[in-house]
Motif scaffolding. Structure first.
Motif, PDB file in Angstrom:
ATOM      1  N   ALA A   1     -18.099 -16.560  22.864  1.00  0.00           N
ATOM      2  CA  ALA A   1     -17.724 -16.374  24.268  1.00  0.00           C
ATOM      3  C   ALA A   1     -18.907 -16.564  25.198  1.00  0.00           C
ATOM      4  CB  ALA A   1     -17.128 -14.982  24.462  1.00  0.00           C
ATOM      5  N   VAL A   2     -20.077 -16.043  24.830  1.00  0.00           N
ATOM      6  CA  VAL A   2     -21.245 -16.118  25.715  1.00  0.00           C
ATOM      7  C   VAL A   2     -21.793 -17.542  25.784  1.00  0.00           C
ATOM      8  CG1 VAL A   2     -23.632 -15.360  26.020  1.00  0.00           C
ATOM      9  CG2 VAL A   2     -21.870 -13.689  25.412  1.00  0.00           C
ATOM     10  N   LEU A   3     -21.867 -18.219  24.640  1.00  0.00           N
ATOM     11  CA  LEU A   3     -22.476 -19.545  24.617  1.00  0.00           C
ATOM     12  C   LEU A   3     -21.533 -20.648  25.091  1.00  0.00           C
ATOM     13  CD1 LEU A   3     -24.547 -19.300  21.321  1.00  0.00           C
ATOM     14  CD2 LEU A   3     -25.429 -19.505  23.640  1.00  0.00           C
ATOM     15  N   SER A   4     -20.229 -20.420  25.023  1.00  0.00           N
ATOM     16  CA  SER A   4     -19.281 -21.403  25.563  1.00  0.00           C
ATOM     17  C   SER A   4     -18.858 -20.946  26.948  1.00  0.00           C
ATOM     18  CB  SER A   4     -18.068 -21.548  24.641  1.00  0.00           C
ATOM     19  OG  SER A   4     -17.437 -20.293  24.441  1.00  0.00           O
ATOM     20  N   SER A   5     -19.835 -20.782  27.824  1.00  0.00           N
ATOM     21  CA  SER A   5     -19.602 -20.171  29.137  1.00  0.00           C
ATOM     22  C   SER A   5     -18.577 -20.964  29.944  1.00  0.00           C
ATOM     23  CB  SER A   5     -20.913 -20.051  29.910  1.00  0.00           C
ATOM     24  OG  SER A   5     -21.522 -21.314  30.049  1.00  0.00           O
ATOM     25  N   VAL A   6     -17.821 -20.232  30.741  1.00  0.00           N
ATOM     26  CA  VAL A   6     -16.719 -20.791  31.511  1.00  0.00           C
ATOM     27  C   VAL A   6     -17.239 -21.312  32.856  1.00  0.00           C
ATOM     28  CG1 VAL A   6     -14.508 -20.238  32.601  1.00  0.00           C
ATOM     29  CG2 VAL A   6     -15.124 -19.193  30.423  1.00  0.00           C
ATOM     30  N   THR A   7     -16.669 -22.409  33.318  1.00  0.00           N
ATOM     31  CA  THR A   7     -17.037 -22.946  34.623  1.00  0.00           C
ATOM     32  C   THR A   7     -15.914 -22.800  35.649  1.00  0.00           C
ATOM     33  OG1 THR A   7     -16.310 -25.159  33.951  1.00  0.00           O
ATOM     34  CG2 THR A   7     -18.632 -24.621  33.608  1.00  0.00           C
ATOM     35  N   ASP A   8     -14.747 -22.361  35.196  1.00  0.00           N
ATOM     36  CA  ASP A   8     -13.598 -22.180  36.087  1.00  0.00           C
ATOM     37  C   ASP A   8     -13.669 -20.804  36.745  1.00  0.00           C
ATOM     38  OD1 ASP A   8     -10.885 -22.750  37.149  1.00  0.00           O
ATOM     39  OD2 ASP A   8     -10.314 -21.125  35.803  1.00  0.00           O
ATOM     40  N   LEU A   9     -13.724 -20.771  38.068  1.00  0.00           N
ATOM     41  CA  LEU A   9     -13.894 -19.506  38.787  1.00  0.00           C
ATOM     42  C   LEU A   9     -12.721 -18.564  38.560  1.00  0.00           C
ATOM     43  CD1 LEU A   9     -15.353 -20.702  42.227  1.00  0.00           C
ATOM     44  CD2 LEU A   9     -16.577 -19.932  40.191  1.00  0.00           C
TER      45      LEU A   9
ATOM     46  N   GLU B   1     -29.505   2.453  33.410  1.00  0.00           N
ATOM     47  CA  GLU B   1     -29.582   1.119  34.003  1.00  0.00           C
ATOM     48  C   GLU B   1     -28.284   0.785  34.739  1.00  0.00           C
ATOM     49  OE1 GLU B   1     -31.955  -0.671  34.576  1.00  0.00           O
ATOM     50  OE2 GLU B   1     -33.354  -0.969  32.910  1.00  0.00           O
ATOM     51  N   GLN B   2     -28.428   0.053  35.822  1.00  0.00           N
ATOM     52  CA  GLN B   2     -27.273  -0.340  36.615  1.00  0.00           C
ATOM     53  C   GLN B   2     -26.729  -1.692  36.167  1.00  0.00           C
ATOM     54  OE1 GLN B   2     -28.788   0.074  40.764  1.00  0.00           O
ATOM     55  NE2 GLN B   2     -26.975   1.342  41.045  1.00  0.00           N
ATOM     56  N   VAL B   3     -25.435  -1.879  36.355  1.00  0.00           N
ATOM     57  CA  VAL B   3     -24.814  -3.188  36.181  1.00  0.00           C
ATOM     58  C   VAL B   3     -23.867  -3.406  37.364  1.00  0.00           C
ATOM     59  CG1 VAL B   3     -24.952  -3.168  33.657  1.00  0.00           C
ATOM     60  CG2 VAL B   3     -22.902  -2.285  34.793  1.00  0.00           C
ATOM     61  N   CYS B   4     -23.514  -4.657  37.591  1.00  0.00           N
ATOM     62  CA  CYS B   4     -22.568  -4.976  38.657  1.00  0.00           C
ATOM     63  C   CYS B   4     -21.721  -6.167  38.220  1.00  0.00           C
ATOM     64  CB  CYS B   4     -23.301  -5.302  39.963  1.00  0.00           C
ATOM     65  SG  CYS B   4     -24.183  -6.883  39.917  1.00  0.00           S
ATOM     66  N   PHE B   5     -20.603  -6.329  38.882  1.00  0.00           N
ATOM     67  CA  PHE B   5     -19.787  -7.510  38.632  1.00  0.00           C
ATOM     68  C   PHE B   5     -20.194  -8.581  39.648  1.00  0.00           C
ATOM     69  CE2 PHE B   5     -17.319  -4.533  36.223  1.00  0.00           C
ATOM     70  CZ  PHE B   5     -16.859  -5.320  35.160  1.00  0.00           C
ATOM     71  N   PRO B   6     -20.657  -9.716  39.157  1.00  0.00           N
ATOM     72  CA  PRO B   6     -21.200 -10.745  40.048  1.00  0.00           C
ATOM     73  C   PRO B   6     -20.126 -11.451  40.860  1.00  0.00           C
ATOM     74  CG  PRO B   6     -21.066 -11.586  37.821  1.00  0.00           C
ATOM     75  CD  PRO B   6     -20.671 -10.128  37.746  1.00  0.00           C
ATOM     76  N   ARG B   7     -20.563 -12.111  41.890  1.00  0.00           N
ATOM     77  CA  ARG B   7     -19.672 -12.940  42.692  1.00  0.00           C
ATOM     78  C   ARG B   7     -19.964 -14.401  42.365  1.00  0.00           C
ATOM     79  NH1 ARG B   7     -20.316 -14.090  49.021  1.00  0.00           N
ATOM     80  NH2 ARG B   7     -18.536 -15.491  49.309  1.00  0.00           N
ATOM     81  N   PRO B   8     -19.117 -15.047  41.555  1.00  0.00           N
ATOM     82  CA  PRO B   8     -19.366 -16.447  41.189  1.00  0.00           C
ATOM     83  C   PRO B   8     -18.904 -17.391  42.288  1.00  0.00           C
ATOM     84  CG  PRO B   8     -17.390 -15.656  40.086  1.00  0.00           C
ATOM     85  CD  PRO B   8     -17.930 -14.491  40.878  1.00  0.00           C
ATOM     86  N   LEU B   9     -19.665 -18.443  42.492  1.00  0.00           N
ATOM     87  CA  LEU B   9     -19.334 -19.445  43.498  1.00  0.00           C
ATOM     88  C   LEU B   9     -19.228 -20.821  42.850  1.00  0.00           C
ATOM     89  CD1 LEU B   9     -21.828 -18.296  46.293  1.00  0.00           C
ATOM     90  CD2 LEU B   9     -19.386 -17.743  46.115  1.00  0.00           C
TER      91      LEU B   9
END
Length: 495
Positions: A52-60, A280-288
């Motif tokens: 899952a990590v290495l076949s990263s998705v490009t569809d928002l 440690e903090q984490v957040c959900f990113p905003r993908p563009l």
């Protein structure tokens, strides 16, 4: 039945081909640390997380779909783990009913399928109970669709029908088979028939018309006769046995997909719990979209470093909108390579639908991610260090497309300053011209300052902080490249 827990409209392919540069990404970004923290010793979770990590998705849309799923998982961790346990238990129990050499006998296939299906029914009932009791606590589109499918497909009528057929297939009153005479008076067209309706009133059974019947009895010591009768029974139940085996395979594939797709979220939960223990903090990113060229974050830290030393680490802030090239210079051991690794890890985590290790994070999606880090000297001495670096760079360039990202760490430093700077200058100009996003950690002052003097709008320059007393804060700030990397500090500290 379909799970659709990682994609809105298709299954996750655990055996998809990873990009050819996956080993370099794993090595340079120290992905084994992150994947190990996700798996916690579970080899299956490790494999799913790696894919899952290495076949990263490009569809928002897919990235946001997974983010919403993961947010539900974090709020309902115990329920998600319970569903995962049910799927694992169902799969492991099915394996215990392996037929081996007996798999060619219809009677054994049927017996085994009945046992497996009975077990599956119990597991499906557990899933249905969770769906009925807990569906309202989940808000994501994926989980709502999953629980709605469970409720719709696994109604009381379904379970009643399955139990009725399983009871009939145990043949408590014997096996009723029809056949025809074929060529040479051999039997053909063997079919399993439904026995007479036992709910018929007794007076109707007595006076109902009956076809003529003939019978025979096999002696207890007649092994050949018993074998022939067994073969006759196998021919009659063959179609039913195969149909029931296909039914169990269908349910097994459902549990397998639930296990596979939930394994990714289980890995995310494992990492989140470890980071929470460290504070440690984490957040959900905003993908563009890839072409937007936005890179802004606060408190981004290297998650692999935090997981290794088991404590909080220094984070960095950045606002690099509209930048294609970020050149990072400054003091030795000032946190440059750690910062570069945090960029790559955050990009992969965002594009597989995970949270990222930062207070806030917004970035454009890249269509592919490459790393070009310095390597150890070739022990075989078949080529020089610069030849090896240029060879790897050539392989990367052959695979690059616009809106890809390349992370370079001390590349082209295997030769003198002037030659290394000229090589780096030409390559960086070509990459920027083709709309490749580049983060470059370098000590090549002539190269870095040459770009700084150009005042390129698409370039940004970061420098690792160094206090007047030589201390490193591991913070990076925007600033002009310096001619020194303060190697003297290291000399004085070590010698």
């Amino acid at each position: 039945m379909k799970a659709f827990l990682l994609y809105r409209d298709r299954d996750f392919d655990l055996h998809q081909r990873l990009p050819p540069h996956a080993p370099a990404l794993t090595q340079d970004l120290e992905l084994q640390t992150l994947l190990g923290a996700m798996a916690l010793g579970d080899k299956f979770v490790f494999e799913v997380a790696r894919e899952a990590v290495l076949s990263s998705v490009t569809d928002l849309d897919t990235i946001r779909y997974r983010q919403h799923m993961l947010q539900d998982c974090l709020k309902n961790a115990s329920i998600v783990r319970e569903i995962y346990t049910i799927a694992v238990e169902a799969i492991e129990s099915e394996k215990k009913n392996y037929l081996g050499l007996l798999s060619r006998y219809p009677s054994w296939i049927l017996r085994r399928s009945i046992e497996v299906l009975q077990m599956f029914v119990g597991m499906l009932k557990k899933l249905k109970q969770i769906a009925e009791e807990q569906a309202d606590t989940f808000e994501s589109e994926g989980f709502q669709a999953f629980f709605a499918m469970i409720t719709r497909e696994l109604g009381d009528d379904y379970f009643a029908s399955v139990q009725h057929h399983l009871k009939a297939l145990q043949f408590g009153d014997g096996v009723l088979i029809s056949a025809e005479l074929g060529q040479g008076n051999k039997g053909s067209n063997y079919l399993l028939r439904q026995p007479p309706d036992k709910n018929q009133r007794w007076i109707e059974r007595i006076f109902a018309a009956k076809p003529p019947a003939y019978s025979f009895t096999i002696d207890d010591r007649d092994e050949s006769g018993a074998r022939a009768l067994s073969d006759l029974k196998d021919r009659g139940i063959n179609l039913v046995a195969n149909a029931l085996a296909q039914s169990t395979d269908h349910i097994l594939s459902f549990f397998s997909m639930v296990r596979t797709e939930l394994a990714f979220y289980i890995g995310c939960l494992n990492v989140h719990e470890q980071l929470a223990q460290m504070g440690e903090q984490v957040c959900f990113p905003r993908p563009l979209a890839p072409g937007e060229r936005r890179y802004a974050f606060q408190g981004l830290y290297d998650i692999c470093l935090a997981l290794t030393i088991k404590q909080r680490v220094v984070g960095n802030d950045l606002s690099a909108s509209g930048k294609d090239l970020v050149i990072i210079t400054g003091a030795n051991q000032g946190g440059k390579s750690t910062f570069l690794r945090s960029i790559g890890l955050a990009q992969l985590m965002m594009q597989c639908g995970m949270f990222v290790p930062a207070e806030s994070f917004c970035a454009n999606v890249c269509l592919s991610l490459f790393t070009h880090y310095k390597r150890k000297e070739d022990a075989t001495m078949k080529s020089g260090k610069l030849d090896e670096e240029l060879g790897r760079m050539s392989e990367i360039v052959d695979k690059l497309t616009p809106h890809a990202m390349v992370l370079l760490n001390e590349s082209f430093a295997a030769t003198n300053e002037r030659e290394g700077s000229e090589i780096a200058r030409q390559i960086m100009n070509a990459l920027v011209e083709k709309r490749i996003q580049v983060f470059f950690v370098t000590h090549l002052y002539e190269f870095a300052h040459g770009f700084y003097d150009k005042k390129m709008e698409s370039a940004m320059f970061l420098r690792a902080d160094r206090q007047t007393d030589g201390r490193r804060t591991f913070k990076l700030f925007e600033g002009e490249p310096l001619q020194t990397s303060y190697g003297e500090d290291l000399y004085n500290r070590i010698f």
